[in-house]
Design a protein around this motif. Structure first.
Motif: not given
Length: 374
Positions: A232-237, A274-275
């Motif tokens: 759920g944090k892949l596109h988290y700002e 890192e991602l």
């Protein structure tokens, strides 16, 4: 252990290690010794190096088992005498070799057995009465073999040969940056970390906290090379850390709580950085979800001409991904394979496959990502 079973124990100074019916010993007696040596448990919790012959030297003779009948009366020691020897063995007053010598000397049929039968009889008694053990390092190989034997579902049924193929096909090297999805409680991530010595492994997981239970058995500092990120944090700002500094006189709980939240914020920021830096050297997946969706979502972060390796216990979940990759121009050298492993007994005049083996070690899908529309 003599019974061929394996047990995971934590060795701490000034503690006692219990191996069940084989006895217990002081951990201080083992600390400082090297892995792989055989030790025998003595009376009073002491241990000593024990010679374990590496090969069975039984050879062909003219003896045969034609006239031997399975008769309990051939053993001249009574049940009470054997039980007394067992109790003395537990107390450490009688060694296991003395018990085995007594059993063979008082067995009328033993002298008429073939050398092969004698060897098998002695090995069977050694597994029952020997109080010896071999300490093994908790390497990725040993952990994989252990969990495959005692609880294969914990690690999604990954066998040692399959794990080795995954590391080889993914081209994992010391300085690699690897993107991993591991729903097998951290066995795959742990194996990657033993290979990645100066790079990093970014594990994408369910929930707020990664369930990498297997990592606690690996005797290596992993924090500097392991980063984790929830799906759920892949596109988290991530906003900046906004908590104000604490005033003088703040309670210890407030100080520790703010420091903990600051560390968590920094770990999340490092994982996101890192991602989003992209250019990972490999994508390695072992997931219980639809593999196609997992791979498609993480491909943008993979470097070109890098490997994608997907594992599953069954073939069917991978066939859809295989067909998709074959049709896409973004992948080359797409392969779907199944591992095969069979152990052999290697002894003079008796080399043959073991009578039992594992039914399967899972399936692997591998491909080279070359970019383009997927």
């Amino acid at each position: 252990m003599p019974s061929s079973n394996t047990k995971i124990v934590c060795i701490r100074a000034d503690s006692t290690v219990s191996l069940g019916k084989f006895g217990s010993f002081s951990a201080n007696a083992l600390i400082g010794h090297t892995y792989g040596h055989t030790f025998e448990i003595l009376q009073g919790g002491e241990i000593q190096p024990h010679h374990q012959p590496g090969f069975d030297t039984a050879d062909i003779t003219s003896a045969n088992n034609q006239t031997i009948v399975d008769d309990p009366r051939s053993q001249k020691l009574s049940f009470e005498e054997i039980e007394r020897l067992k109790k003395q063995s537990l107390l450490g007053t009688v060694s296991s070799s003395e018990i085995i010598s007594s059993l063979t000397a008082n067995n009328e049929a033993f002298a008429h057995k073939t050398e092969f039968s004698k060897s098998k009889y002695i090995r069977r008694k050694q597994s029952k009465f020997n109080k010896s053990f071999v300490p093994l390092e908790t390497t990725a190989y040993n952990l994989c073999d252990f969990f495959f034997s005692v609880n294969a579902q914990k690690t999604r049924g990954i066998r040692v040969d399959t794990l080795a193929q995954m590391l080889a096909q993914a081209n994992v090297y010391a300085g690699a940056r690897v993107l991993a999805v591991d729903d097998g409680q951290g066995l795959l991530v742990g194996a990657l970390l033993t290979r990645v010595l100066s790079g990093c492994v970014l594990g994408v997981h369910d929930g707020d906290v990664a369930n990498y239970d297997v990592l606690r058995y690996i005797n290596e500092p992993l924090d500097s090379r392991l980063k984790t990120l929830a799906w759920g944090k892949l596109h988290y700002e991530l906003p900046p850390f906004a908590e104000p500094e604490l005033q003088p006189g703040a309670s210890e709980n407030d100080v520790l709580g703010r420091a903990r939240r600051l560390r968590g914020h920094q770990r999340l920021a490092d994982s996101l950085a890192e991602l989003r830096a992209g250019g990972f050297d490999a994508l390695v997946v072992s997931t219980r979800y639809a593999a196609r969706g997992v791979v498609a979502r993480l491909l943008p972060y993979l470097g070109l001409s890098r490997m994608v390796v997907v594992y599953d216990q069954c073939r069917e979940p991978l066939t859809e991904v295989f067909a998709w990759m074959r049709e896409s121009l973004a992948f080359v050298n797409v392969q779907l394979s199944e591992g095969w492993l069979r152990e052999y007994q290697v002894l003079p005049n008796r080399t043959h496959p073991t009578m039992s083996t594992s039914g399967g070690g899972g399936f692997l899908l591998s491909a080279i990502y070359v970019g383009g529309e997927i």
